[in-house]
Design a protein around this motif. Structure first.
Motif, PDB file in Angstrom:
ATOM      1  N   ASP A  18     -38.586  -3.146 -34.432  1.00 10.90           N
ATOM      2  CA  ASP A  18     -38.077  -1.813 -34.749  1.00 10.90           C
ATOM      3  C   ASP A  18     -36.801  -1.430 -34.004  1.00 10.90           C
ATOM      4  OD1 ASP A  18     -39.223  -1.480 -32.276  1.00 10.90           O
ATOM      5  OD2 ASP A  18     -40.580   0.120 -32.880  1.00 10.90           O
ATOM      6  N   GLN A  35     -34.828   4.989 -31.441  1.00  6.67           N
ATOM      7  CA  GLN A  35     -35.913   4.929 -32.426  1.00  6.67           C
ATOM      8  C   GLN A  35     -36.149   6.313 -33.029  1.00  6.67           C
ATOM      9  OE1 GLN A  35     -38.599   3.157 -29.524  1.00  6.67           O
ATOM     10  NE2 GLN A  35     -39.185   1.671 -31.086  1.00  6.67           N
ATOM     11  N   SER A  54     -33.364   7.112 -35.366  1.00  4.84           N
ATOM     12  CA  SER A  54     -33.489   6.395 -36.636  1.00  4.84           C
ATOM     13  C   SER A  54     -34.457   7.095 -37.579  1.00  4.84           C
ATOM     14  CB  SER A  54     -33.946   4.957 -36.361  1.00  4.84           C
ATOM     15  OG  SER A  54     -34.148   4.270 -37.571  1.00  4.84           O
ATOM     16  N   ILE A  55     -35.601   7.545 -37.061  1.00  9.18           N
ATOM     17  CA  ILE A  55     -36.564   8.219 -37.937  1.00  9.18           C
ATOM     18  C   ILE A  55     -36.058   9.595 -38.349  1.00  9.18           C
ATOM     19  CG2 ILE A  55     -38.106   9.334 -36.260  1.00  9.18           C
ATOM     20  CD1 ILE A  55     -40.430   8.143 -38.033  1.00  9.18           C
ATOM     21  N   ARG A  74     -32.928  10.341 -38.915  1.00 13.70           N
ATOM     22  CA  ARG A  74     -31.967  10.073 -39.993  1.00 13.70           C
ATOM     23  C   ARG A  74     -32.693   9.831 -41.313  1.00 13.70           C
ATOM     24  NH1 ARG A  74     -28.180   5.082 -39.090  1.00 13.70           N
ATOM     25  NH2 ARG A  74     -30.232   4.103 -39.033  1.00 13.70           N
ATOM     26  N   THR A  75     -33.755   9.029 -41.276  1.00 10.67           N
ATOM     27  CA  THR A  75     -34.508   8.716 -42.490  1.00 10.67           C
ATOM     28  C   THR A  75     -35.153   9.973 -43.070  1.00 10.67           C
ATOM     29  OG1 THR A  75     -34.930   6.464 -41.748  1.00 10.67           O
ATOM     30  CG2 THR A  75     -36.423   7.345 -43.412  1.00 10.67           C
ATOM     31  N   LEU A  76     -35.765  10.783 -42.215  1.00 11.92           N
ATOM     32  CA  LEU A  76     -36.392  12.015 -42.694  1.00 11.92           C
ATOM     33  C   LEU A  76     -35.347  13.004 -43.212  1.00 11.92           C
ATOM     34  CD1 LEU A  76     -39.063  12.433 -39.877  1.00 11.92           C
ATOM     35  CD2 LEU A  76     -39.476  11.714 -42.253  1.00 11.92           C
ATOM     36  N   ALA A 134     -32.598  12.231 -44.632  1.00 15.36           N
ATOM     37  CA  ALA A 134     -32.142  11.723 -45.936  1.00 15.36           C
ATOM     38  C   ALA A 134     -33.119  12.075 -47.060  1.00 15.36           C
ATOM     39  CB  ALA A 134     -31.948  10.210 -45.867  1.00 15.36           C
ATOM     40  N   ALA A 135     -34.366  12.386 -46.693  1.00 15.86           N
ATOM     41  CA  ALA A 135     -35.384  12.739 -47.691  1.00 15.86           C
ATOM     42  C   ALA A 135     -35.361  14.228 -48.038  1.00 15.86           C
ATOM     43  CB  ALA A 135     -36.771  12.352 -47.177  1.00 15.86           C
ATOM     44  N   TRP A 181     -27.591  11.664 -35.445  1.00 14.96           N
ATOM     45  CA  TRP A 181     -28.501  10.936 -36.341  1.00 14.96           C
ATOM     46  C   TRP A 181     -28.906  11.807 -37.530  1.00 14.96           C
ATOM     47  CZ3 TRP A 181     -29.852   5.846 -36.078  1.00 14.96           C
ATOM     48  CH2 TRP A 181     -29.675   5.165 -34.869  1.00 14.96           C
ATOM     49  N   GLU A 208     -26.098  12.121 -39.930  1.00 13.30           N
ATOM     50  CA  GLU A 208     -25.910  10.849 -40.640  1.00 13.30           C
ATOM     51  C   GLU A 208     -26.835  10.756 -41.855  1.00 13.30           C
ATOM     52  OE1 GLU A 208     -24.360   6.633 -40.427  1.00 13.30           O
ATOM     53  OE2 GLU A 208     -23.715   8.482 -39.485  1.00 13.30           O
ATOM     54  N   GLY A 209     -28.018  11.349 -41.762  1.00 12.09           N
ATOM     55  CA  GLY A 209     -28.962  11.293 -42.876  1.00 12.09           C
ATOM     56  C   GLY A 209     -28.775  12.389 -43.905  1.00 12.09           C
TER      57      GLY A 209
END
Length: 194
Positions: free
Chosen positions: A3, A32, A35-36, A38-40, A42-43, A61, A64-65
């Motif tokens: 990860d 870490q 990263s999460i 950014r992913t959340l 983006a959703a 971060w 960025e998402g």
């Protein structure tokens, strides 16, 4: 799967981390968690809130998402550390940096609603929790970190963390997942059930 490999951090992250280290700021979220976030981010689309800008590590971060039409308000009571975020991220038109107490900010926006709240400071997390959660739209995400023991925790902090986790677990309007990963995270979604 590892990860910590291929995280593809935001381009500005190295500069912010360097400036943070130079000023001795050690309260930032790790990569870490970034990263999460950014992913959340983006959703989701819409209004984002970060309680605890720090030097802007998590902020970069989240940005960025986020999509181009979303907005992020980031609140920090320490002007000196937030100045790093302002220097490196202040040109992003989606970002509004507020230098004020987090609890005072929560009281000032009672009529506003957010699709994403990252609470990385005491207000909105260890106190004024209900004030923060009341600002979350149904389907919105509430994210907190630093729930596993940290070397910078003050004396007597561990019971406060346990109490916070238990409160969130019992909350009738939250569906949540606890992650024993990174610094220890909870990701919760607000649901309004009849």
């Amino acid at each position: 799967m590892k990860d910590m490999e291929n995280l593809n951090p935001p381009a500005v992250l190295d500069e912010i981390e360097r400036a943070s280290a130079e000023m001795g700021f050690t309260m930032a979220s790790d990569r870490q968690t970034g990263s999460i976030l950014r992913t959340l981010a983006a959703a989701k689309s819409g209004a984002f809130l970060e309680l605890g800008t720090g030097t802007g590590i998590s902020t970069c971060w989240i940005l960025e998402g986020m999509d181009a039409s979303s907005t992020l308000v980031s609140v920090e009571n320490d002007e000196k550390v937030q100045a790093v975020a302002r220097q490196h991220l202040g040109g992003d038109r989606r970002l509004t940096l507020k230098n004020m107490d987090g609890e005072a900010f929560l009281r000032s926006v009672r009529e506003q609603r957010f699709d994403f709240i990252f609470a990385d400071t005491w207000p909105g997390k260890f106190y004024a929790l209900e004030e923060a959660l009341s600002l979350l739209r149904p389907g919105g995400l509430y994210i907190i970190d630093d729930l596993l023991p940290q070397p910078n925790w003050p004396e007597g902090h561990a019971p406060k963390v346990a109490e916070l986790i238990a409160t969130l677990e019992r909350h009738e309007r939250l569906v949540l997942t606890k992650l024993c990963w990174s610094s220890g995270l909870i990701i919760a979604t607000r649901v309004d059930r009849a």
